[in-house]
Design a protein around this motif. Structure first.
Motif, PDB file in Angstrom:
ATOM      1  N   MET A   3      43.715  37.445  46.261  1.00 37.75           N
ATOM      2  CA  MET A   3      44.942  38.234  46.227  1.00 37.75           C
ATOM      3  C   MET A   3      46.103  37.270  46.162  1.00 37.75           C
ATOM      4  O   MET A   3      46.136  36.273  46.879  1.00 37.75           O
ATOM      5  CB  MET A   3      45.025  39.085  47.498  1.00 37.75           C
ATOM      6  N   ASN A   4      47.054  37.562  45.288  1.00 32.73           N
ATOM      7  CA  ASN A   4      48.217  36.715  45.145  1.00 32.73           C
ATOM      8  C   ASN A   4      49.306  37.249  46.084  1.00 32.73           C
ATOM      9  O   ASN A   4      49.893  38.287  45.837  1.00 32.73           O
ATOM     10  CB  ASN A   4      48.694  36.740  43.696  1.00 32.73           C
ATOM     11  N   MET A  22      45.735  39.162  34.414  1.00 36.28           N
ATOM     12  CA  MET A  22      44.896  40.351  34.293  1.00 36.28           C
ATOM     13  C   MET A  22      43.719  40.204  35.238  1.00 36.28           C
ATOM     14  O   MET A  22      43.140  39.118  35.356  1.00 36.28           O
ATOM     15  CB  MET A  22      44.405  40.476  32.853  1.00 36.28           C
ATOM     16  N   ASN A  23      43.316  41.282  35.876  1.00 36.71           N
ATOM     17  CA  ASN A  23      42.176  41.246  36.782  1.00 36.71           C
ATOM     18  C   ASN A  23      40.896  41.235  35.938  1.00 36.71           C
ATOM     19  O   ASN A  23      40.582  42.196  35.234  1.00 36.71           O
ATOM     20  CB  ASN A  23      42.209  42.463  37.710  1.00 36.71           C
ATOM     21  N   MET A  24      40.149  40.169  35.972  1.00 37.31           N
ATOM     22  CA  MET A  24      38.967  39.989  35.123  1.00 37.31           C
ATOM     23  C   MET A  24      37.699  40.556  35.741  1.00 37.31           C
ATOM     24  O   MET A  24      36.691  40.714  35.047  1.00 37.31           O
ATOM     25  CB  MET A  24      38.759  38.491  34.856  1.00 37.31           C
ATOM     26  N   ILE A  28      34.275  41.727  33.628  1.00 36.86           N
ATOM     27  CA  ILE A  28      33.017  40.998  33.758  1.00 36.86           C
ATOM     28  C   ILE A  28      31.902  41.933  34.207  1.00 36.86           C
ATOM     29  O   ILE A  28      30.770  41.865  33.697  1.00 36.86           O
ATOM     30  CB  ILE A  28      33.185  39.805  34.718  1.00 36.86           C
ATOM     31  N   ASP A  29      32.187  42.840  35.114  1.00 32.69           N
ATOM     32  CA  ASP A  29      31.178  43.796  35.580  1.00 32.69           C
ATOM     33  C   ASP A  29      30.697  44.677  34.434  1.00 32.69           C
ATOM     34  O   ASP A  29      29.496  44.913  34.272  1.00 32.69           O
ATOM     35  CB  ASP A  29      31.746  44.676  36.704  1.00 32.69           C
TER      36      ASP A  29
END
Length: 144
Positions: A3-4, A22-24, A28-29
């Protein structure tokens, strides 16, 4: 997962900076699930050919095949089982007798390495024309 949180130096009433990353993780899932589905749905590679093979051992041959030896000497002389054949008519008569048999003997044609091709081709053509089915060229170092 991370978390940033940002730095603590910003003013308390200031708007937080928008996240530019972007949340990768979901991507990936999804890709892993698609890869697993692809692996499961691929059919098994089958590189075999199905043959219906006979069962058991074949019976041994009842008798040895009869062999007729035709030698063609370097000068075109034709020998039938070691005996000289004087002319083409007599050779064709002998080949007709072989072709007329129900169980044809094997005809082994042994040309000399120095013989003219025309002589050998003439014997082979006569055998084919008269219906001899079991004919083969045999090399013999002793005769050559």
């Amino acid at each position: 997962m991370s978390m940033n949180v940002g730095s603590g130096s910003a003013a308390p009433n200031a708007d937080p900076e928008p996240m530019m990353e972007m949340n990768m993780t979901p991507l990936i899932d999804v890709m892993l699930v698609l890869i697993i589905m692809l692996i499961i749905t691929i059919p098994k590679a089958n590189h075999s050919v199905n043959l219906n093979m006979p069962v058991g051992t074949p019976p041994p041959p009842t008798k040895e095949p009869v062999v007729v030896q035709i030698d063609v000497d370097f000068d075109g002389t034709i020998l039938w089982d070691g005996a000289v054949v004087p002319d083409r008519a007599q050779l064709e008569q002998k080949l007709m007798n072989v072709a007329a048999q129900a169980d044809q003997p094997e005809v082994h044609l042994r040309p000399n390495k120095l013989v003219n091709y025309e002589s050998v081709a003439g014997v082979m053509a006569a055998a084919q024309r008269l219906g001899v089915t079991k004919i083969g060229l045999v090399g013999n170092e002793q005769f050559q």
